[in-house]
Design a protein around this motif. Structure first.
Motif, short mmCIF file in Angstrom:
data_model
loop_
_atom_site.label_atom_id
_atom_site.label_comp_id
_atom_site.label_asym_id
_atom_site.label_seq_id
_atom_site.Cartn_x
_atom_site.Cartn_y
_atom_site.Cartn_z
N PRO A 1 0.77 -1.23 0.00
CA PRO A 1 0.00 0.00 0.00
C PRO A 1 0.80 1.29 0.00
N SER A 2 2.11 1.24 0.10
CA SER A 2 2.91 2.46 0.03
C SER A 2 3.82 2.38 -1.19
N PRO A 3 4.26 3.52 -1.70
CA PRO A 3 5.17 3.48 -2.86
C PRO A 3 6.44 2.67 -2.59
N ALA A 4 6.99 2.77 -1.40
CA ALA A 4 8.22 2.02 -1.10
C ALA A 4 7.97 0.51 -1.13
N LEU A 5 6.86 0.06 -0.53
CA LEU A 5 6.56 -1.37 -0.53
C LEU A 5 6.18 -1.86 -1.93
N ALA A 6 5.44 -1.04 -2.67
CA ALA A 6 5.08 -1.42 -4.03
C ALA A 6 6.32 -1.53 -4.90
N ALA A 7 7.24 -0.59 -4.77
CA ALA A 7 8.49 -0.62 -5.55
C ALA A 7 9.30 -1.86 -5.22
N GLU A 8 9.35 -2.20 -3.95
CA GLU A 8 10.08 -3.41 -3.54
C GLU A 8 9.44 -4.65 -4.15
N ALA A 9 8.12 -4.73 -4.13
CA ALA A 9 7.42 -5.88 -4.68
C ALA A 9 7.60 -5.99 -6.19
N LEU A 10 7.67 -4.85 -6.88
CA LEU A 10 7.79 -4.84 -8.34
C LEU A 10 9.23 -4.74 -8.82
N HIS A 11 10.17 -4.63 -7.88
CA HIS A 11 11.60 -4.52 -8.23
C HIS A 11 11.85 -3.33 -9.15
N GLY B 1 9.90 5.98 -7.50
CA GLY B 1 9.32 7.04 -8.32
C GLY B 1 8.40 6.52 -9.39
N ARG B 2 8.60 5.28 -9.84
CA ARG B 2 7.75 4.70 -10.89
C ARG B 2 6.37 4.28 -10.37
N ILE B 3 6.22 4.20 -9.06
CA ILE B 3 4.92 3.87 -8.50
C ILE B 3 4.03 5.11 -8.65
N ALA B 4 2.93 4.95 -9.34
CA ALA B 4 1.99 6.06 -9.56
C ALA B 4 0.99 6.04 -8.41
N LYS B 5 1.35 6.74 -7.33
CA LYS B 5 0.48 6.73 -6.16
C LYS B 5 -0.75 7.59 -6.42
N THR B 6 -1.85 7.14 -5.85
CA THR B 6 -3.12 7.83 -6.01
C THR B 6 -3.51 8.46 -4.69
N LEU B 7 -3.61 9.78 -4.68
CA LEU B 7 -4.02 10.52 -3.50
C LEU B 7 -5.53 10.78 -3.60
#
Length: 163
Positions: free
Chosen positions: A32-42, A46-52
């Protein structure tokens, strides 16, 4: 084109006239966070397009930005003529159709407006959430704009502006 190392297909894929062929990903754990999503997707955060998810006087709006960007309150107020108020966690799914941590900028209830921050354009591909905290989809910024019907805006501070 950038390709993450660990992608698993997820079905069913949304469809429609604006839905481009993409890489659909499901992580084995919630991200649920950009850091965790980036880790999961390797990939880089910055490439995680977070939705506010923000509630305005005219209804909910979603601001999609690069994972490391931060909402600039002054820019938001200049555009919307009101202070940004994030949707309370208990109301996110009711207002956006998606759970907290998995809010994606498409497949939304009628009336939810989408704004795409210019910060996303620095990447060839980005990864917005896809309806659940462990789902993402790979899109180019142009594909993201086509799928969401979102309006390009400058609402966020980039990492280099935060230092």
């Amino acid at each position: 084109m950038f390709q993450p190392r660990s992608i698993q297909p997820c079905a069913p894929k949304p469809s429609g006239p604006n839905w481009p062929p993409t890489v659909w990903a499901t992580a084995t754990a919630s991200s649920p966070s950009p850091a965790l999503a980036a880790e999961a997707l390797h990939c880089e955060a910055g490439r995680i397009a977070k939705t506010l998810s923000i509630l305005t006087s005219t209804g909910p709006v979603l601001v999609v930005a690069m994972g490391l960007a931060r909402l600039d309150n002054r820019k938001f107020k200049d555009l919307f003529h009101e202070k940004a108020r994030f949707i309370p966690v208990e109301d996110v799914e009711r207002l956006t159709g998606h759970p907290q941590g998995g809010v994606c900028p498409f497949a939304l209830p009628e009336g939810v407006r989408v704004f795409l921050d210019e910060s996303l354009k620095r990447y060839d591909v980005v990864y917005p959430a896809a309806g659940a905290p462990n789902n993402a989809v790979q899109l180019t910024p142009d594909e993201l704009a086509a799928v969401t019907g979102g309006q390009w805006v400058d609402l966020c501070k980039r990492p280099e502006e935060l230092a």
